[in-house]
Design a protein around this motif. Structure first.
Motif, mmCIF file in Angstrom:
data_model
loop_
_atom_site.group_PDB
_atom_site.id
_atom_site.type_symbol
_atom_site.label_atom_id
_atom_site.label_comp_id
_atom_site.label_asym_id
_atom_site.label_seq_id
_atom_site.Cartn_x
_atom_site.Cartn_y
_atom_site.Cartn_z
ATOM 1 N N GLY A 1 0.804 -1.216 0.000
ATOM 2 C CA GLY A 1 0.000 0.000 0.000
ATOM 3 C C GLY A 1 0.834 1.262 0.000
ATOM 4 N N PRO A 2 0.382 2.309 -0.676
ATOM 5 C CA PRO A 2 1.164 3.555 -0.784
ATOM 6 C C PRO A 2 1.380 4.251 0.553
ATOM 7 C CG PRO A 2 -1.046 3.876 -1.644
ATOM 8 C CD PRO A 2 -0.897 2.407 -1.410
ATOM 9 N N GLY A 3 0.590 3.923 1.568
ATOM 10 C CA GLY A 3 0.760 4.551 2.875
ATOM 11 C C GLY A 3 1.761 3.842 3.757
ATOM 12 N N GLU A 4 2.393 2.782 3.251
ATOM 13 C CA GLU A 4 3.365 2.031 4.042
ATOM 14 C C GLU A 4 4.788 2.425 3.660
ATOM 15 O OE1 GLU A 4 2.630 -2.164 4.777
ATOM 16 O OE2 GLU A 4 0.752 -1.995 3.663
ATOM 17 N N ARG A 5 5.684 2.305 4.619
ATOM 18 C CA ARG A 5 7.100 2.669 4.436
ATOM 19 C C ARG A 5 7.922 1.391 4.262
ATOM 20 N NH1 ARG A 5 10.819 6.845 6.211
ATOM 21 N NH2 ARG A 5 12.669 6.064 7.268
ATOM 22 N N ILE A 6 8.637 1.290 3.139
ATOM 23 C CA ILE A 6 9.480 0.134 2.842
ATOM 24 C C ILE A 6 10.935 0.517 3.077
ATOM 25 C CG2 ILE A 6 10.222 -1.504 1.078
ATOM 26 C CD1 ILE A 6 7.567 -1.073 -0.327
ATOM 27 N N VAL A 7 11.649 -0.262 3.887
ATOM 28 C CA VAL A 7 13.073 -0.038 4.112
ATOM 29 C C VAL A 7 13.833 -1.236 3.553
ATOM 30 C CG1 VAL A 7 14.891 0.389 5.793
ATOM 31 C CG2 VAL A 7 12.602 1.322 6.175
ATOM 32 N N LEU A 8 14.716 -0.974 2.591
ATOM 33 C CA LEU A 8 15.498 -2.015 1.935
ATOM 34 C C LEU A 8 16.915 -2.030 2.488
ATOM 35 C CD1 LEU A 8 14.531 -1.268 -1.799
ATOM 36 C CD2 LEU A 8 13.334 -2.733 -0.180
ATOM 37 N N ALA A 9 17.436 -3.207 2.803
ATOM 38 C CA ALA A 9 18.829 -3.375 3.220
ATOM 39 C C ALA A 9 19.460 -4.393 2.273
ATOM 40 C CB ALA A 9 18.905 -3.856 4.667
ATOM 41 N N ARG B 1 15.173 0.712 13.421
ATOM 42 C CA ARG B 1 14.965 1.968 14.131
ATOM 43 C C ARG B 1 14.404 3.063 13.222
ATOM 44 N NH1 ARG B 1 19.008 -0.912 16.215
ATOM 45 N NH2 ARG B 1 19.343 -0.930 18.473
ATOM 46 N N MET B 2 14.048 2.691 11.995
ATOM 47 C CA MET B 2 13.582 3.676 11.015
ATOM 48 C C MET B 2 12.085 3.552 10.750
ATOM 49 S SD MET B 2 16.845 3.374 8.410
ATOM 50 C CE MET B 2 16.320 4.703 7.335
ATOM 51 N N ARG B 3 11.367 2.974 11.681
ATOM 52 C CA ARG B 3 9.930 2.783 11.578
ATOM 53 C C ARG B 3 9.503 2.152 10.251
ATOM 54 N NH1 ARG B 3 5.368 3.573 9.384
ATOM 55 N NH2 ARG B 3 3.466 4.015 10.555
ATOM 56 N N PRO B 4 10.021 0.962 9.967
ATOM 57 C CA PRO B 4 9.609 0.314 8.719
ATOM 58 C C PRO B 4 8.258 -0.369 8.854
ATOM 59 C CG PRO B 4 11.145 -1.097 9.894
ATOM 60 C CD PRO B 4 11.024 0.173 10.710
ATOM 61 N N ASP B 5 7.395 -0.180 7.864
ATOM 62 C CA ASP B 5 6.186 -1.000 7.771
ATOM 63 C C ASP B 5 6.524 -2.333 7.109
ATOM 64 O OD1 ASP B 5 4.059 0.763 8.813
ATOM 65 O OD2 ASP B 5 4.668 2.055 7.153
ATOM 66 N N ARG B 6 7.505 -2.301 6.211
ATOM 67 C CA ARG B 6 7.999 -3.517 5.554
ATOM 68 C C ARG B 6 9.517 -3.472 5.568
ATOM 69 N NH1 ARG B 6 3.547 -6.833 3.277
ATOM 70 N NH2 ARG B 6 1.776 -5.386 3.262
ATOM 71 N N LEU B 7 10.128 -4.446 6.217
ATOM 72 C CA LEU B 7 11.586 -4.545 6.248
ATOM 73 C C LEU B 7 12.012 -5.610 5.254
ATOM 74 C CD1 LEU B 7 14.381 -3.970 7.361
ATOM 75 C CD2 LEU B 7 13.877 -5.534 9.261
ATOM 76 N N VAL B 8 12.868 -5.234 4.306
ATOM 77 C CA VAL B 8 13.266 -6.126 3.227
ATOM 78 C C VAL B 8 14.787 -6.266 3.233
ATOM 79 C CG1 VAL B 8 13.170 -6.559 0.744
ATOM 80 C CG2 VAL B 8 11.313 -5.305 1.863
ATOM 81 N N VAL B 9 15.254 -7.506 3.241
ATOM 82 C CA VAL B 9 16.691 -7.781 3.204
ATOM 83 C C VAL B 9 16.992 -8.595 1.948
ATOM 84 C CG1 VAL B 9 18.667 -8.814 4.380
ATOM 85 C CG2 VAL B 9 16.823 -7.779 5.710
ATOM 86 N N GLY B 10 17.885 -8.089 1.120
ATOM 87 C CA GLY B 10 18.254 -8.793 -0.098
ATOM 88 C C GLY B 10 19.491 -9.650 0.112
ATOM 89 N N ARG C 1 14.162 -2.488 -7.305
ATOM 90 C CA ARG C 1 13.573 -1.262 -7.852
ATOM 91 C C ARG C 1 12.053 -1.339 -7.757
ATOM 92 N NH1 ARG C 1 18.322 -0.324 -7.925
ATOM 93 N NH2 ARG C 1 19.549 0.779 -9.478
ATOM 94 N N PRO C 2 11.488 -1.361 -6.554
ATOM 95 C CA PRO C 2 10.034 -1.452 -6.445
ATOM 96 C C PRO C 2 9.351 -0.167 -6.903
ATOM 97 C CG PRO C 2 11.004 -1.106 -4.283
ATOM 98 C CD PRO C 2 12.146 -1.312 -5.230
ATOM 99 N N ASP C 3 8.221 -0.329 -7.560
ATOM 100 C CA ASP C 3 7.420 0.819 -7.991
ATOM 101 C C ASP C 3 6.538 1.218 -6.816
ATOM 102 O OD1 ASP C 3 6.071 2.757 -9.352
ATOM 103 O OD2 ASP C 3 4.885 1.383 -10.583
ATOM 104 N N HIS C 4 7.091 2.047 -5.932
ATOM 105 C CA HIS C 4 6.399 2.420 -4.700
ATOM 106 C C HIS C 4 6.825 3.827 -4.303
ATOM 107 C CE1 HIS C 4 5.186 2.313 -0.426
ATOM 108 N NE2 HIS C 4 4.332 1.385 -0.804
ATOM 109 N N PRO C 5 5.902 4.632 -3.758
ATOM 110 C CA PRO C 5 6.234 6.033 -3.469
ATOM 111 C C PRO C 5 7.086 6.254 -2.228
ATOM 112 C CG PRO C 5 3.963 5.584 -2.831
ATOM 113 C CD PRO C 5 4.457 4.354 -3.539
ATOM 114 N N HIS C 6 7.202 5.270 -1.310
ATOM 115 C CA HIS C 6 7.932 5.507 -0.067
ATOM 116 C C HIS C 6 8.909 4.364 0.185
ATOM 117 C CE1 HIS C 6 7.712 7.152 4.330
ATOM 118 N NE2 HIS C 6 8.944 7.002 3.889
ATOM 119 N N VAL C 7 10.103 4.494 -0.386
ATOM 120 C CA VAL C 7 11.143 3.464 -0.270
ATOM 121 C C VAL C 7 12.414 4.108 0.263
ATOM 122 C CG1 VAL C 7 12.561 1.779 -1.491
ATOM 123 C CG2 VAL C 7 10.194 2.130 -2.182
#
Length: 326
Positions: free
Chosen positions: A206-214, A254-263, A221-227
């Motif tokens: 959802g566009p209202g969620e914050r995604i943090v990539l590590a 510590r960055m308030r992730p709604d979705r934490l993604v580790v590659g 390269r997700p098509d999302h407004p808040h990465v």
């Protein structure tokens, strides 16, 4: 254009500090006593620019929109992958030294060191291309180059179904999984589409969620407004400044992730991630180059499995085990 003349023009440009523009090339050619037509001058300028700031003989391969990987095993052994397996190309280098020079120049562009003291490098070029290079004597005979092209556009699940990456109807299950905020693992061999699939899934968030990539190398390269994108860093020549994937996972929490993604999970960072997924961080994602479901959770080969991860490896923190291959 002959190699000696090309070297002479390159030397003249270096000595005078001129840019490899058509005008600069003309001046360098005149200094060598050579008169060429407009077409030849433009050809020399393009060749010099490719040699000085581009990828040299590999430039046209990397520009091909169908190419995903370019692999150099020897001066006369350059392979590409266009999605149907490796193909030997007609591209060649003058000699092994030319391959070494290109590898070192690309590493320098990425801000990394590549020499006899540090004979390998794993880096990301400014355009996003993933670079891996190994120099002799670690690589026998010739420097080896591996370039993974990262395309800027993310695919949708419907496009993956049309391409045969996902079975018909599979997108409905994956869409429901993301909407239910289940945590999941994407696993598969090299080139099977892990990054492509994970990027497509993150585009469903959802566009209202914050995604943090590590990531070790920023490829998603997700098509999302808040990465928010975090990338590891190697130590400098003094051995300082190392930033590991485990460090990034701890900072991301510590960055308030709604979705934490580790590659590309490969080490101790998995323990921090699994602990986070089991303490309230829902909808997390991780990718792993390969996983044998029968071996996940065995105490002699992996850390103790946190709550929600079955000993058969079929469930990870309440979510399904996915593969990057069809």
């Amino acid at each position: 254009m002959s190699a000696p003349l090309l070297d002479a023009v390159r030397q003249h440009l270096a000595e005078t500090g001129a840019e490899p523009t058509p005008a600069g090339v003309v001046a360098a050619l005149r200094a060598q006593g050579r008169l060429l037509g407009d077409a030849e001058v433009l050809g020399v300028a393009a060749e010099l620019r490719s040699e000085l700031v581009g990828a040299g003989p590999l430039e046209r391969l990397l520009a091909d929109p169908e190419v995903t990987d370019v692999l150099v095993a020897a001066p006369d052994r350059v392979w590409v992958d266009r999605g149907g397996g490796l193909e030997l190309t007609e591209v060649t280098f003058a000699d092994a030294e030319a391959v070494r020079r290109l590898a070192q120049r690309l590493a320098a562009v990425a801000g990394r060191r590549l020499d006899d003291a540090r004979p390998w490098v794993d880096a990301r070029l400014p355009d996003g291309t993933r670079l891996h290079a190994v120099l002799p004597p670690v690589a026998v005979g010739s420097a080896c180059l591996s370039l993974r092209v990262v395309r800027p556009r993310a695919f949708t699940l419907d496009e993956l179904v049309a391409a045969g990456t996902l079975p018909p109807g599979g997108q409905r299950l994956l869409r429901a999984m993301v909407e239910a905020r289940l945590s999941f693992l994407v696993s598969g061999g090299t080139g099977t589409g892990k990054t492509t699939l994970l990027s497509a899934l993150l585009g469903l968030v959802g566009p209202g969620e914050r995604i943090v990539l590590a990531e070790d190398s920023a490829e998603l390269r997700p098509d999302h407004p808040h990465v928010v994108r975090l990338e590891t860093r190697p130590a400098n020549q003094e051995g300082a400044g190392l930033v590991t994937l485990a460090d990034l996972v701890r900072q991301a929490l510590r960055m308030r992730p709604d979705r934490l993604v580790v590659g590309e999970v490969r080490g101790a960072e998995v323990a921090d991630l699994l602990a986070a997924l089991n303490t309230g961080h829902e909808g997390g994602c991780l990718a792993q180059p390969y996983i044998d479901a029968a071996r996940v959770g065995r105490h002699d080969e992996a850390p103790p499995a946190p709550r929600g991860m079955g000993t058969d490896g079929a469930v990870l923190a309440g979510g399904p085990l996915l593969t990057g291959a069809p």
